[in-house]
Design an enzyme around this catalytic site. Structure first.
Site, mmCIF file in Angstrom:
data_model
loop_
_atom_site.group_PDB
_atom_site.id
_atom_site.type_symbol
_atom_site.label_atom_id
_atom_site.label_comp_id
_atom_site.label_asym_id
_atom_site.label_seq_id
_atom_site.Cartn_x
_atom_site.Cartn_y
_atom_site.Cartn_z
ATOM 1 N N ARG A 113 0.813 -1.216 0.000
ATOM 2 C CA ARG A 113 0.000 0.000 0.000
ATOM 3 C C ARG A 113 0.849 1.270 0.000
ATOM 4 O O ARG A 113 0.368 2.334 0.386
ATOM 5 C CB ARG A 113 -0.932 -0.002 1.217
ATOM 6 C CG ARG A 113 -1.944 -1.133 1.186
ATOM 7 C CD ARG A 113 -2.886 -1.083 2.382
ATOM 8 N NE ARG A 113 -3.835 -2.172 2.377
ATOM 9 C CZ ARG A 113 -5.003 -2.150 1.729
ATOM 10 N NH1 ARG A 113 -5.360 -1.079 1.045
ATOM 11 N NH2 ARG A 113 -5.817 -3.186 1.780
ATOM 12 N N THR A 124 -11.187 -2.865 -7.024
ATOM 13 C CA THR A 124 -11.559 -2.789 -5.617
ATOM 14 C C THR A 124 -12.821 -3.602 -5.410
ATOM 15 O O THR A 124 -13.801 -3.434 -6.131
ATOM 16 C CB THR A 124 -11.790 -1.351 -5.104
ATOM 17 O OG1 THR A 124 -12.455 -1.397 -3.839
ATOM 18 C CG2 THR A 124 -12.623 -0.522 -6.041
ATOM 19 N N LYS A 140 -32.993 -19.315 17.197
ATOM 20 C CA LYS A 140 -32.694 -18.566 18.413
ATOM 21 C C LYS A 140 -31.631 -17.486 18.214
ATOM 22 O O LYS A 140 -31.491 -16.616 19.060
ATOM 23 C CB LYS A 140 -32.245 -19.505 19.522
ATOM 24 C CG LYS A 140 -30.924 -20.228 19.247
ATOM 25 C CD LYS A 140 -30.508 -21.078 20.437
ATOM 26 C CE LYS A 140 -29.183 -21.802 20.171
ATOM 27 N NZ LYS A 140 -28.751 -22.601 21.348
ATOM 28 N N ARG A 179 -15.129 -0.038 3.193
ATOM 29 C CA ARG A 179 -14.793 0.998 4.164
ATOM 30 C C ARG A 179 -15.613 2.258 3.980
ATOM 31 O O ARG A 179 -15.980 2.940 4.936
ATOM 32 C CB ARG A 179 -13.300 1.348 4.061
ATOM 33 C CG ARG A 179 -12.850 2.312 5.144
ATOM 34 C CD ARG A 179 -11.398 2.713 4.996
ATOM 35 N NE ARG A 179 -11.033 3.568 6.103
ATOM 36 C CZ ARG A 179 -11.336 4.851 6.186
ATOM 37 N NH1 ARG A 179 -12.014 5.428 5.234
ATOM 38 N NH2 ARG A 179 -10.978 5.560 7.246
ATOM 39 N N TYR A 226 -11.706 -10.693 4.294
ATOM 40 C CA TYR A 226 -10.612 -11.303 3.545
ATOM 41 C C TYR A 226 -11.053 -12.542 2.773
ATOM 42 O O TYR A 226 -10.424 -12.914 1.776
ATOM 43 C CB TYR A 226 -9.465 -11.659 4.504
ATOM 44 C CG TYR A 226 -8.941 -10.461 5.262
ATOM 45 C CD1 TYR A 226 -8.382 -9.387 4.580
ATOM 46 C CD2 TYR A 226 -9.038 -10.385 6.643
ATOM 47 C CE1 TYR A 226 -7.919 -8.273 5.258
ATOM 48 C CE2 TYR A 226 -8.575 -9.283 7.334
ATOM 49 C CZ TYR A 226 -8.017 -8.225 6.637
ATOM 50 O OH TYR A 226 -7.562 -7.124 7.317
#
Length: 602
Positions: free
Chosen positions: A160, A218, A258, A268, A461
């Site tokens: 990144r 993305t 239940k 994000r 992920y």
């Protein structure tokens, strides 16, 4: 026994029966990339009457004078031509940037097919960092053929790193010159494609002829440009995986009768993943961040809404369900958004002072007086681990690491408390009048005796590096063909795009500078490609809004099942794309002609 052990050994290293089979599957290739004999060739590009302009084109022209002068924000369209196929001797590098996404390997395959045997394709190891360090190697036909239709980014790796300092740009220039690069293809999201715009401009300023092309990746779906680019690659695969898992949970909830499963879904900023999964699975509740921001809903408003759904379902004897929570929800809640904005500003201005303080308590005592009273009070009311994360755990851009904030747990704690209030003070919630729920005394008594059992999950992920769907496998290969054709045509400062998924595909090149806007990061203005969010006016959201009350009132869930590469839903498009693009159907995408990729084409 030995024969079985030998067969198990043969399956190692991504050679399961399934992986071996998908490598052989044909993909759809846009007709503009096929000659009259059905062989792959690169395309040429011409200007269209369409332009992509940002909100402040004059300012972008000042920041990107060379590239904007070259394209003037004009959209290019691919057309069949023999000319680019004659270009030889070019050296082109490709890198992955940011988080992984399914189909990355097919981008490389498409690039290699477009360049042909007369040009050289180089891979950059570990993303932008590898570009800075000059970690390049030649990609062979055998290496990419072994990865066709499989995996995410594992062949090259990714990171990144954002290239923004003069020293970093200088090292990029050295890498380009040392490796005699004629082209650089950057596969990534909004930040990565913004980086591509800056690198293209820098190399132009330096007088270096190297085409820089971005490819939209993305899983969040927030890199989209209307009809020009309906979605980025990886979104279809990820949402289908999440839909299968959520579908399983809806079935489990109805079976165990239940549990309420709170599922946080990756995304994000945009809630596009949550919207698609909701349309696929029909959960009891799906929160859409953009709607919460638009309606100015507080955290208490959200809790009240969920508590009301749970209570009304209980009145019908339903004590289970699935609740979808978008990853970035916390930033869209008005008071939380204000707090985070104030923190971004404070932490940006006093970063070193806060970092040097020894304990969390010391940091809190330093920060609180710098916040507005409302934000300080809100921050003090949060669980300590969430408060600590807001202060300490930031990403490379100075933003809160939203994916690591347990928003679903925060909601669960508040919902538990509110449900206990319902039991302790039924008169406040049941009866006649605005906002109250009609219920008999017997029903109220039954609700008071029912416990709230919850399970929380985060699906993230799991969807990023799967084997790509049939759509993503074809989409990415065509994006690679587009990028390779742009490089051979000498174009720079563009992002590859494919649209019209239902009628053969249309191949475009979008000017990167025309997509960029201003965003606040670390309390400062920064240029970045504008994110595409869920529009409350979109057909996809309207379809969701028109049906969610039915899904809340009773079980109408779907379990869409696993991804299919052959079978009744193997050609299915994302529902959001089909709705928003007004396609006639979603069950049979068409990007071109079926084509089985051979080693000769790579």
């Amino acid at each position: 026994m030995q024969e079985l052990i030998a067969k198990l050994s043969q399956m190692e290293g991504t050679h399961s029966p399934f992986e071996n089979a998908v490598r052989e599957l044909p993909i759809q290739v846009c007709r503009v990339f096929l000659d009259e004999k059905g062989r792959i060739r690169p395309a040429a590009f011409r200007e269209t009457d369409c332009a992509v302009r940002c909100k402040n084109p004059e300012r972008m022209a000042e920041i990107f004078p060379k590239t904007t002068a070259g394209h003037g924000y004009c959209v290019l369209e691919a057309f069949s031509s023999e000319l680019p196929s004659k270009v030889t001797g070019k050296r082109v590098a490709v890198l992955f940037s940011g988080g992984p996404a399914a189909g990355g390997h097919n981008v490389i395959a498409g690039l290699k097919a477009a360049l042909g045997r007369g040009n050289t394709l180089l891979g950059v190891k570990q993303g932008p960092k590898g570009l800075i360090n000059g970690a390049l190697f030649e990609i062979t036909t055998e290496s990419i053929q072994a990865r066709l239709n499989t995996g995410g980014f594992d062949f090259l790796g990714t990171d990144r790193t954002k290239i923004k300092t003069p020293q970093q740009f200088e090292k990029v220039k050295d890498t380009v010159l040392r490796n005699k690069l004629d082209g650089l293809v950057i596969v990534g999201g909004d930040d990565s494609n913004t980086n591509a715009a800056y690198i293209a401009e820098y190399l132009e300023e330096q007088g270096i002829k190297c085409s820089v092309i971005g490819i939209p990746k993305t899983i969040d779906g927030d890199l989209a440009v209307g009809a020009h680019l309906p979605i980025s690659f990886g979104y279809d695969t990820a949402t289908k995986i999440y839909s299968e898992l959520v579908g399983n949970l809806t079935q489990d909830a109805a079976s165990a009768v239940k549990y309420y499963h709170f599922v946080k879904l990756m995304g994000r900023t945009a809630s596009k993943i949550t919207l698609e999964v909701a349309l696929q699975t029909r959960p009891a509740v799906a929160l859409i961040s953009e709607e919460i921001a638009e309606k100015n809903m507080s955290l208490d408003d959200i809790v009240d809404h969920i508590v009301r759904v749970i209570t009304e379902r209980r009145l019908k004897g339903i004590n289970h369900g699935v609740i979808l929570v978008p990853e970035g929800l916390i930033e869209f809640i008005p008071e939380m958004r204000t707090l985070i904005q104030e923190l971004n500003s404070v932490l940006g201005e006093y970063e070193k002072d806060i970092r040097d303080l020894p304990t969390l308590k010391n940091k809190q005592e330093f920060i609180y007086p710098l916040l507005s009273p409302q934000s300080a009070q809100l921050m003090a009311s949060l669980p300590e681990d969430i408060e600590e994360m807001l202060i300490l755990d930031r990403d490379d851009h100075g933003n809160v690491k939203v994916s690591q904030i347990e928003t679903e747990r925060l909601l669960i704690e508040k919902i538990r408390y509110k449900m206990s209030e319902v039991k302790r003070h039924p008169d406040k919630f049941f009866g006649q009048g605005p906002g109250k729920i009609n219920a008999t005394p017997e029903q109220i008594e039954k609700i008071q005796g029912t416990a709230l059992s919850v399970q929380s999950h985060f699906l993230g992920y799991e969807g990023r590096s799967a084997k790509p769907t049939s759509f993503d496998a074809s989409f990415t290969f065509n994006l690679g063909l587009t990028a390779g054709s742009l490089v051979l045509s000498g174009k720079s400062g563009y992002m590859a795009a494919v649209t019209e998924f239902y009628r053969g595909g249309k191949v475009l090149a979008l000017p990167l500078a025309g997509l960029i806007t201003v965003e606040m990061r670390k309390g400062k203005e920064e240029m970045v490609i504008e994110k595409s969010l869920v529009s409350l006016d979109s057909p996809a959201f309207k379809a969701f809004a028109q049906n969610r009350d039915k899904w809340a009132a009773e079980d109408r869930f779907n379990s869409p099942g696993p991804i299919q590469h052959w079978g009744p839903i193997s050609r299915q498009l994302p529902l959001c794309v089909a709705l928003d693009q007004d396609y006639p159907d979603f069950r049979d995408f068409e990007l071109g002609e079926e084509h089985r990729i051979t080693s000769e084409e790579l």
